[in-house]
Design an enzyme around this catalytic site. Structure first.
Site, PDB file in Angstrom:
ATOM      1  N   HIS B 136       0.870  -1.176   0.000  1.00 26.57           N
ATOM      2  CA  HIS B 136       0.000   0.000   0.000  1.00 26.57           C
ATOM      3  C   HIS B 136       0.911   1.231   0.000  1.00 26.57           C
ATOM      4  CE1 HIS B 136      -2.794   2.932   1.869  1.00 26.57           C
ATOM      5  NE2 HIS B 136      -3.768   2.131   1.517  1.00 26.57           N
ATOM      6  N   CYS B 377      -4.679   2.597  -3.671  1.00 29.30           N
ATOM      7  CA  CYS B 377      -3.435   3.088  -3.052  1.00 29.30           C
ATOM      8  C   CYS B 377      -2.310   2.085  -3.263  1.00 29.30           C
ATOM      9  CB  CYS B 377      -3.605   3.371  -1.563  1.00 29.30           C
ATOM     10  SG  CYS B 377      -4.795   4.660  -1.233  1.00 29.30           S
TER      11      CYS B 377
HETATM   12  C1  LIG Z   1      -2.354  -2.915   3.456  1.00 28.88           C
HETATM   13  C2  LIG Z   1      -2.684  -1.553   3.974  1.00 28.88           C
HETATM   14  N1  LIG Z   1      -1.732  -0.820   4.558  1.00 28.88           N
HETATM   15  C3  LIG Z   1      -1.992   0.397   5.055  1.00 28.88           C
HETATM   16  C4  LIG Z   1      -3.232   0.971   4.972  1.00 28.88           C
HETATM   17  C5  LIG Z   1      -3.448   2.335   5.525  1.00 28.88           C
HETATM   18  O1  LIG Z   1      -4.322   2.307   6.588  1.00 28.88           O
HETATM   19  P1  LIG Z   1      -4.873   3.649   7.228  1.00 28.88           P
HETATM   20  O2  LIG Z   1      -5.425   4.460   6.088  1.00 28.88           O
HETATM   21  O3  LIG Z   1      -5.913   3.197   8.168  1.00 28.88           O
HETATM   22  O4  LIG Z   1      -3.740   4.344   7.890  1.00 28.88           O
HETATM   23  C6  LIG Z   1      -4.263   0.250   4.372  1.00 28.88           C
HETATM   24  C7  LIG Z   1      -5.600   0.832   4.267  1.00 28.88           C
HETATM   25  O5  LIG Z   1      -6.138   1.122   3.248  1.00 28.88           O
HETATM   26  C8  LIG Z   1      -3.980  -1.039   3.857  1.00 28.88           C
HETATM   27  O6  LIG Z   1      -4.932  -1.763   3.263  1.00 28.88           O
END
Ligand SMILES: Cc1ncc(COP(=O)(O)O)c(C=O)c1O
Lengths: 151, 419
Positions: B136, B377
């Site tokens: 991500h 993302c």
């Molecule tokens: C694999 C992964 N990492 C990180 C994130 C980021 O999470 P947050 O937006 O809650 O900080 C997400 C959320 O979309 C995710 O799916």
């Protein structure tokens, strides 16, 4: 109640399936990329001028139905128009898609472009509808160095 | 097929009474555009069950006060609840002795904390930070910023066409220069479950610490940090039936103690004078300012709820849904699933010949079916598969096979409109 049938007018679906003026123009006077990083829509617009008149305009690339049909209808609308006329039409178009769903718009100036009035119900799709236009206007203004992005 | 056979999966779901679970989530009984909602965007944000909503309500009705500061009754109640949530979360993650749970705003915040403290302390010019091609953006950008600042290099573990990490590449990438490995436990874009235990062991053989991005694993499978041995583990409350704006960073006390603080302010200090400040002990050193008290207490309730359902039951149920959906989606003309890893959690990404993901999402919304469309993302994942975007259905404990049937019906509509 929202129903995306009001968004996907038959004309839009038709241009999405069979885009007009789709392909590269060799020796174009201007060539510019339009890019929407959010959904990955990516088009190149090609323009050939005759004085201040748009003699030919075409596009290629890929995107959603709204962005693709908008690019297609843009090319059919603007062929033969002067730069000033093109900008006026874009203004009317931009004003329509960004206005409130029940607002009036200049139907005469817009002609076929009225099919995009459904976009007003879907604010996230405004960028799809205007992507090719932003790129073309930038090209007409000679700003072809940087790709145009919606972000 | 990428997952257990349907029969096997079916027999393992008996322990989750999905209709009862659904009654715990009032939002699932609302309609959207006149249709019953079919919520399949759980990888973005999960819905909130009554016990969590009630906890937030009770907090403001009976307990609201600042923590760690007051001698008065309410402050003590709030502090006790806040710290009790921390202990419950530690148990939930099977946190080993000598580790700490730190509250953050979410996964992104937790990763940035580590990059800005541990990272800035340990990564120097010429060093390397290792991530995978599945990450991500929140597990790429903080490291990229760090590498830029330090003159270090961001390296990437490649993935194969199924969306699995190419394990053979690890030996060449875990080197003497690697200062940290930051890796997704489960990919949000493809659903791939990475073999993290083995990868962590391989990194540890070379004394390389590992940060696990648990955003997509913590809500969907038992997490045993004692067994996994991850040096850092980050996850988000809003993906695990808790509220937004709260998350967890788990780490080893020894490492955390040696790290500089992330932000300065109240709560994170022991004593302050204009000459010198002594920082507070763990975990408070990393919780500057008044925390999200309501969020922490509600996340404690969310973790209770997850445990009440049983993480094994949730995992089995979601495995069944993925198996069922993988089969059911075959019926849809021109649909291709992106990400066909052998080990896959409750995420199915796909593209269709007839329509762009954006248009798929729009037609599905008419039918009350909520999915995510776009790059999730994870633009490098999209680039790896040569596509601009996908449509993604992601599951939770309250989803049903009927809802997948509704998804399939809506996808047939997409083909009717655009075919
Ligand atoms: C694999 C992964 N990492 C990180 C994130 C980021 O999470 P947050 O937006 O809650 O900080 C997400 C959320 O979309 C995710 O799916």
């Amino acid at each position: 109640m929202a129903d995306s049938r009001s968004l996907y007018e038959q004309v839009i679906l038709d241009h999405n399936k069979k885009p007009r003026n789709f392909g590269k123009i060799e020796n174009a006077d201007a060539e510019i990329e339009g890019f929407n990083p959010l959904c990955g829509d990516h088009f190149t617009i090609y323009v050939k001028m005759e004085g201040d008149r748009i003699r030919e305009v075409a596009f290629d690339g890929a995107g959603c139905a709204i962005s693709k049909s908008s690019a297609s209808i843009m090319t059919t609308t603007l062929k033969g128009k002067t730069i000033e006329e093109a900008k006026k039409i874009f203004e009317a178009f931009h004003q329509m898609v960004t206005s409130a769903p029940d607002a009036e718009f200049d139907a005469d100036a817009l002609g076929k472009l009225q099919v995009f009035s459904g976009v007003r119900e879907y604010p996230v799709r405004i960028k799809c509808a205007t992507l090719a236009w932003h790129a073309l206007v930038a090209a007409l203004e000679g700003q072809t160095e940087e790709p145009v992005t919606t972000e | 097929m990428a997952v257990d056979t349907l029969e096997q999966a079916e027999s393992s779901t008996l322990s989750l009474d999905v209709e009862a679970v659904r009654r715990d989530f009032p939002i699932l009984s609302r309609t959207v555009h006149g249709k019953p909602i079919v919520y399949l965007d759980n990888a973005a944000t999960s819905q909130t069950p009554i016990p969590v909503i009630d906890t937030i309500r009770r907090y403001y009705l009976e307990e609201n006060s600042n923590v760690h500061r007051g001698v008065h009754f309410l402050s003590q109640v709030a502090t006790e609840k806040y710290e009790a949530a921390r202990r419950r979360i530690a148990t939930f993650l099977n946190s080993p002795v000598g580790c700490e749970v730190i509250f953050t705003r979410g996964t992104t915040d937790g990763i940035n904390l580590v990059a800005q403290t541990y990272g800035r302390q340990h990564v120097g010019a010429g060093d390397e930070v290792l991530v995978s091609h599945l990450e991500h953006h929140s597990n790429i950008v903080p490291w990229q910023m760090l590498c830029e600042e330090k003159g270090a290099r961001l390296r990437v573990i490649p993935i194969n066409d199924r969306g699995e990490i190419i394990m053979e590449s690890l030996d060449g990438l875990l080197t003497g220069k690697t200062k940290i490995l930051a890796l997704a436990h489960v990919s949000n874009a493809l659903g791939t479950v990475n073999p993290v235990k083995e990868i962590i062991a391989r990194a540890h053989e070379r004394d390389i610490p590992v940060l696990l991005d648990g955003a997509q694993s913590a809500p969907h499978m038992p997490i045993d940090l004692k067994d996994l041995g991850a040096d850092f583990f980050a996850c988000s409350g809003h993906k695990m039936y808790g509220p937004t704006g709260i998350g967890i960073l788990h780490g080893r006390a020894k490492v955390l103690n040696a790290m500089p603080p992330y932000q300065g302010g109240g709560d994170m200090i022991m004593s302050v004078s204009f000459e010198k400040t002594t920082f507070n002990s763990l975990p408070y050193k990393f919780e500057a300012g008044t925390p999200n008290i309501e969020g922490v207490i509600a996340l404690g309730a969310a973790v209770d709820y997850l445990e009440h359902l049983g993480m094994d039951n949730i995992a089995a149920h979601e495995r069944d849904l993925v198996a069922y959906a993988t089969e059911a989606l075959r019926e849809v003309k021109g649909l291709t699933i992106i990400g066909t890893a052998k080990a896959k959690a409750g995420v199915i990404s796909f593209v269709m010949e007839s329509a762009h993901p954006h248009d798929i999402g729009q037609i599905l919304d008419d039918e009350g079916v909520a999915i995510r469309v776009g790059h999730h993302c994870a633009q490098p994942v999209m680039a790896r598969f040569g596509i601009p975007a996908t449509a993604r259905a992601s599951f939770a404990a309250y989803n049903t096979r009927d809802e997948i049937d509704a998804l399939v019906r809506a996808l047939h509509k997409v083909n009717e409109v655009f075919g």
